[in-house]
Scaffold this motif. Structure first.
Motif, PDB file in Angstrom:
ATOM      1  N   ILE B  28     -14.151   4.102  -4.900  1.00  0.00           N
ATOM      2  CA  ILE B  28     -13.517   2.897  -5.451  1.00  0.00           C
ATOM      3  C   ILE B  28     -12.002   2.955  -5.222  1.00  0.00           C
ATOM      4  O   ILE B  28     -11.391   1.984  -4.753  1.00  0.00           O
ATOM      5  CB  ILE B  28     -13.852   2.745  -6.950  1.00  0.00           C
ATOM      6  CG1 ILE B  28     -15.354   2.477  -7.088  1.00  0.00           C
ATOM      7  CG2 ILE B  28     -13.037   1.628  -7.576  1.00  0.00           C
ATOM      8  CD1 ILE B  28     -15.850   2.525  -8.500  1.00  0.00           C
ATOM      9  N   ILE B  29     -11.417   4.118  -5.522  1.00  0.00           N
ATOM     10  CA  ILE B  29      -9.966   4.264  -5.313  1.00  0.00           C
ATOM     11  C   ILE B  29      -9.627   4.005  -3.846  1.00  0.00           C
ATOM     12  O   ILE B  29      -8.672   3.291  -3.523  1.00  0.00           O
ATOM     13  CB  ILE B  29      -9.493   5.676  -5.726  1.00  0.00           C
ATOM     14  CG1 ILE B  29      -9.689   5.885  -7.219  1.00  0.00           C
ATOM     15  CG2 ILE B  29      -8.027   5.882  -5.362  1.00  0.00           C
ATOM     16  CD1 ILE B  29      -9.454   7.303  -7.686  1.00  0.00           C
ATOM     17  N   SER B  30     -10.437   4.575  -2.945  1.00  0.00           N
ATOM     18  CA  SER B  30     -10.163   4.422  -1.514  1.00  0.00           C
ATOM     19  C   SER B  30     -10.213   2.959  -1.099  1.00  0.00           C
ATOM     20  O   SER B  30      -9.342   2.482  -0.366  1.00  0.00           O
ATOM     21  CB  SER B  30     -11.179   5.203  -0.687  1.00  0.00           C
ATOM     22  OG  SER B  30     -11.169   6.546  -1.048  1.00  0.00           O
ATOM     23  N   ILE B  31     -11.251   2.278  -1.567  1.00  0.00           N
ATOM     24  CA  ILE B  31     -11.413   0.884  -1.152  1.00  0.00           C
ATOM     25  C   ILE B  31     -10.239   0.045  -1.662  1.00  0.00           C
ATOM     26  O   ILE B  31      -9.666  -0.765  -0.930  1.00  0.00           O
ATOM     27  CB  ILE B  31     -12.764   0.331  -1.647  1.00  0.00           C
ATOM     28  CG1 ILE B  31     -13.893   1.011  -0.864  1.00  0.00           C
ATOM     29  CG2 ILE B  31     -12.838  -1.175  -1.464  1.00  0.00           C
ATOM     30  CD1 ILE B  31     -15.268   0.785  -1.413  1.00  0.00           C
ATOM     31  N   VAL B  32      -9.847   0.297  -2.930  1.00  0.00           N
ATOM     32  CA  VAL B  32      -8.697  -0.436  -3.480  1.00  0.00           C
ATOM     33  C   VAL B  32      -7.452  -0.134  -2.650  1.00  0.00           C
ATOM     34  O   VAL B  32      -6.708  -1.037  -2.252  1.00  0.00           O
ATOM     35  CB  VAL B  32      -8.476  -0.071  -4.964  1.00  0.00           C
ATOM     36  CG1 VAL B  32      -7.146  -0.605  -5.451  1.00  0.00           C
ATOM     37  CG2 VAL B  32      -9.615  -0.608  -5.803  1.00  0.00           C
ATOM     38  N   LEU B  33      -7.246   1.160  -2.351  1.00  0.00           N
ATOM     39  CA  LEU B  33      -6.066   1.539  -1.570  1.00  0.00           C
ATOM     40  C   LEU B  33      -6.065   0.860  -0.207  1.00  0.00           C
ATOM     41  O   LEU B  33      -5.042   0.345   0.248  1.00  0.00           O
ATOM     42  CB  LEU B  33      -6.033   3.057  -1.373  1.00  0.00           C
ATOM     43  CG  LEU B  33      -5.433   3.882  -2.495  1.00  0.00           C
ATOM     44  CD1 LEU B  33      -5.566   5.367  -2.200  1.00  0.00           C
ATOM     45  CD2 LEU B  33      -3.970   3.535  -2.681  1.00  0.00           C
ATOM     46  N   MET B  34      -7.232   0.848   0.437  1.00  0.00           N
ATOM     47  CA  MET B  34      -7.297   0.245   1.768  1.00  0.00           C
ATOM     48  C   MET B  34      -6.990  -1.240   1.709  1.00  0.00           C
ATOM     49  O   MET B  34      -6.305  -1.786   2.569  1.00  0.00           O
ATOM     50  CB  MET B  34      -8.679   0.467   2.390  1.00  0.00           C
ATOM     51  CG  MET B  34      -8.815   1.834   3.018  1.00  0.00           C
ATOM     52  SD  MET B  34     -10.376   2.030   3.874  1.00  0.00           S
ATOM     53  CE  MET B  34     -11.392   2.717   2.608  1.00  0.00           C
ATOM     54  N   MET B  35      -7.523  -1.896   0.661  1.00  0.00           N
ATOM     55  CA  MET B  35      -7.281  -3.329   0.539  1.00  0.00           C
ATOM     56  C   MET B  35      -5.805  -3.595   0.276  1.00  0.00           C
ATOM     57  O   MET B  35      -5.210  -4.484   0.891  1.00  0.00           O
ATOM     58  CB  MET B  35      -8.150  -3.936  -0.562  1.00  0.00           C
ATOM     59  CG  MET B  35      -9.559  -4.215  -0.059  1.00  0.00           C
ATOM     60  SD  MET B  35     -10.780  -4.348  -1.363  1.00  0.00           S
ATOM     61  CE  MET B  35     -10.243  -5.768  -2.226  1.00  0.00           C
ATOM     62  N   VAL B  36      -5.222  -2.803  -0.637  1.00  0.00           N
ATOM     63  CA  VAL B  36      -3.802  -2.983  -0.944  1.00  0.00           C
ATOM     64  C   VAL B  36      -2.971  -2.721   0.311  1.00  0.00           C
ATOM     65  O   VAL B  36      -2.061  -3.474   0.653  1.00  0.00           O
ATOM     66  CB  VAL B  36      -3.374  -2.039  -2.085  1.00  0.00           C
ATOM     67  CG1 VAL B  36      -1.865  -2.032  -2.237  1.00  0.00           C
ATOM     68  CG2 VAL B  36      -4.029  -2.450  -3.385  1.00  0.00           C
ATOM     69  N   ASP B  37      -3.322  -1.660   1.023  1.00  0.00           N
ATOM     70  CA  ASP B  37      -2.577  -1.288   2.223  1.00  0.00           C
ATOM     71  C   ASP B  37      -2.652  -2.391   3.273  1.00  0.00           C
ATOM     72  O   ASP B  37      -1.695  -2.659   3.989  1.00  0.00           O
ATOM     73  CB  ASP B  37      -3.155   0.013   2.781  1.00  0.00           C
ATOM     74  CG  ASP B  37      -2.200   0.659   3.777  1.00  0.00           C
ATOM     75  OD1 ASP B  37      -0.998   0.398   3.666  1.00  0.00           O
ATOM     76  OD2 ASP B  37      -2.672   1.401   4.641  1.00  0.00           O
ATOM     77  N   ASN B  38      -3.809  -3.017   3.338  1.00  0.00           N
ATOM     78  CA  ASN B  38      -4.016  -4.060   4.323  1.00  0.00           C
ATOM     79  C   ASN B  38      -3.226  -5.324   3.987  1.00  0.00           C
ATOM     80  O   ASN B  38      -2.662  -5.979   4.855  1.00  0.00           O
ATOM     81  CB  ASN B  38      -5.508  -4.389   4.390  1.00  0.00           C
ATOM     82  CG  ASN B  38      -5.927  -4.694   5.805  1.00  0.00           C
ATOM     83  OD1 ASN B  38      -5.120  -4.576   6.718  1.00  0.00           O
ATOM     84  ND2 ASN B  38      -7.164  -5.089   5.970  1.00  0.00           N
ATOM     85  N   ALA B  39      -3.192  -5.645   2.693  1.00  0.00           N
ATOM     86  CA  ALA B  39      -2.638  -6.927   2.292  1.00  0.00           C
ATOM     87  C   ALA B  39      -1.130  -6.869   2.067  1.00  0.00           C
ATOM     88  O   ALA B  39      -0.423  -7.818   2.349  1.00  0.00           O
ATOM     89  CB  ALA B  39      -3.332  -7.421   1.031  1.00  0.00           C
ATOM     90  N   HIS B  40      -0.643  -5.762   1.532  1.00  0.00           N
ATOM     91  CA  HIS B  40       0.770  -5.685   1.172  1.00  0.00           C
ATOM     92  C   HIS B  40       1.462  -4.585   1.945  1.00  0.00           C
ATOM     93  O   HIS B  40       0.830  -3.794   2.621  1.00  0.00           O
ATOM     94  CB  HIS B  40       0.932  -5.386  -0.316  1.00  0.00           C
ATOM     95  CG  HIS B  40       0.285  -6.376  -1.191  1.00  0.00           C
ATOM     96  ND1 HIS B  40       0.873  -7.552  -1.524  1.00  0.00           N
ATOM     97  CD2 HIS B  40      -0.922  -6.369  -1.782  1.00  0.00           C
ATOM     98  CE1 HIS B  40       0.062  -8.239  -2.299  1.00  0.00           C
ATOM     99  NE2 HIS B  40      -1.044  -7.543  -2.462  1.00  0.00           N
TER     100      HIS B  40
END
Lengths: 161, 315
Positions: B28-40
């Motif tokens: 879950i942490i990884s997926i959130v990080l990847m999404m945040v990294d992708n968007a911002h």
């Protein structure tokens, strides 16, 4: 060696750093595509050898280093490492019940899981690289596993004495 | 984890955390990080800090190659002398052409002024050394030794002696990363030099091939055609060579041609590259979204007040 003695954290960090350097060594693209995942092998070795200290969380942190160096989405390699480490933790007793040579075959699916996670995340991120040689490191890593694990075992034994 | 002994394994409310649960949490942490990294761009400081911490590893990996190069140069005096001769001849040749260029540039600007066109062919350049190429064979990028403290900004185009290489995507104070035109995530607007036909060249993940996926079956294109950057979309400067067409396949029944081109720049061999940007950016593209976050306007443009302020304005 099924139950191994504690090795120092320094040894783990040093072996990880060395394999990271080997992973980063510039190489011609054709060789680079088939290069065994030395760093992943070292991470998984310590997971198998020191499961009380080096579990999925440590593997995840180790994977972040690759993400930073490769410039891949944050935690992509972290997640792949954590999943592979989890598989190793679960199957560790089975793994050590075989001699190193035969572990090659057991590690093959583990490396495949690792590579598949990367492939999958890349696909979701829109980086659709679906070339057959993408799977070469799975085989080269599994082939090299006995030698690499043997070396790391000897180094650990030297330290533990 | 590192340094934990057997009796102080991670606990939560007095219970040991099951490894499966740990994995789910990590996922879950990884997926959130990847999404945040992708968007911002908000993780770029963390990434930068970690990159600095990992710099020794990167340097160690570069060492054997650098050392081999150094030794080769050290022992190969004859080669050096020859190279030196070749280079001085080249300098002479280029200087000769440059004399013409100054006059041509002035003429071009006068004519453009007559046409009331705002575009400029004045381009600033900054030499950067290629520190590392992507160790990941499926991503095509290079790391450069110039960062925001040297005036590098996101979106800057990277060229070498033969054509466009790529553009800067990440900047840290001391170095930067540029995506190459051969990266599968990169597309570059080009035009066929012979006919002016506009299209887009897309990376394939291999450093010696681009594809042109959007050419209709009746398009006028043949093997050997030079593709130059069209400047449309604004990311890349116009009129630099990009690639040469190597293969054109008509597939009966398909709507589009299968066209492959080979980049003219030495994407996988060069050690040095040039960062270029317009000093006069009136008709410049809106600067890329995150350029503002990467810091200062280009230092090399500071002596050119209009360039610097335009850059700020564009952001």
């Amino acid at each position: 060696m099924i139950i191994s003695q504690r090795v120092s954290s320094l040894l783990i960090v040093v072996t990880l750093a060395v394999s990271l350097v080997i992973t980063l060594l510039p190489m011609p693209a054709t060789m680079s595509a088939a290069r065994p995942a030395f760093y992943t092998m070292t991470v998984l070795f310590w997971t198998a050898n020191q499961p009380q200290r080096f579990g999925p969380i440590a593997a995840w942190l180790a994977g972040i280093a690759i993400d930073v160096l490769y410039g891949t989405p944050f935690a992509e390699h972290g997640l792949a490492m954590a999943v592979a480490a989890y598989v190793v933790v679960k199957g560790r007793e089975l793994l050590w019940s075989f001699p190193l040579i035969q572990q090659s075959l057991l590690m093959l699916p583990v490396f495949a899981v690792y590579e598949f996670m990367l492939f999958w995340i890349d696909g979701v991120a829109g980086l659709d690289v679906n070339q057959w040689w993408r799977w070469l490191p799975v085989f080269s890593s599994a082939l090299l596993w006995p030698i690499w694990a043997f070396l790391l075992e000897r180094i650990a034994e030297l330290e533990v004495g | 984890m590192l340094g934990l002994s057997d009796d102080d394994k991670p606990r939560f409310l007095g219970r040991r955390i099951a490894p499966g649960l740990k994995l789910v949490a990590l996922a879950i942490i990884s997926i959130v990080l990847m999404m945040v990294d992708n968007a911002h761009d908000s993780l770029s400081t963390v990434r930068g800090a970690l990159a600095v911490a990992l710099e020794p590893v990167q340097m160690a990996a570069e060492m054997p190659g650098d050392a081999a190069n150094y030794l080769k140069n050290y022992f190969d005096r004859g080669n050096l002398i020859q190279e030196n001769e070749q280079l001085s001849q080249k300098v002479l040749l280029l200087q000769g052409r440059l004399q013409q260029l100054a006059a041509l540039q002035a003429e071009n600007e006068r004519i453009r002024a007559l046409l009331a066109s705002a575009s400029s062919i004045n381009q600033n350049v900054l030499i950067a050394r290629i520190l590392a190429v992507s160790p990941d064979p499926y991503r095509q990028y290079v790391k450069l030794n110039k960062g925001s403290s040297d005036g590098v900004f996101v979106g800057q185009a990277l060229i070498d002696a033969h054509g466009i290489m790529g553009q800067v995507t990440n900047v840290t104070p001391l170095d930067s990363r540029a995506i190459l035109i051969s990266d599968p995530n990169n597309g570059i607007p080009v035009e066929v030099n012979r006919t002016g036909l506009q299209t887009i060249a897309q990376g394939t993940g291999r450093s010696n091939a681009l594809t042109l996926p959007f050419l209709p079956n009746n398009a006028d294109i043949k093997v050997g055609d030079l593709l130059v950057s069209s400047g449309l979309g604004g990311r890349y400067p116009p009129n630099y060579p990009v690639a040469r067409v190597t293969k054109v396949v008509h597939r009966p029944g398909e709507e589009f041609l299968d066209v492959t081109a080979k980049p003219t720049a030495d994407l996988d061999r060069g050690r040095e590259a040039l960062l270029v940007w317009n000093s006069n950016s009136n008709d410049d593209p809106p600067a890329p979204d995150n350029a503002g976050k990467s810091g200062q306007p280009p230092a090399a443009a500071k002596d050119d007040a209009s360039g610097a302020s335009d850059n700020k304005a564009a952001q």
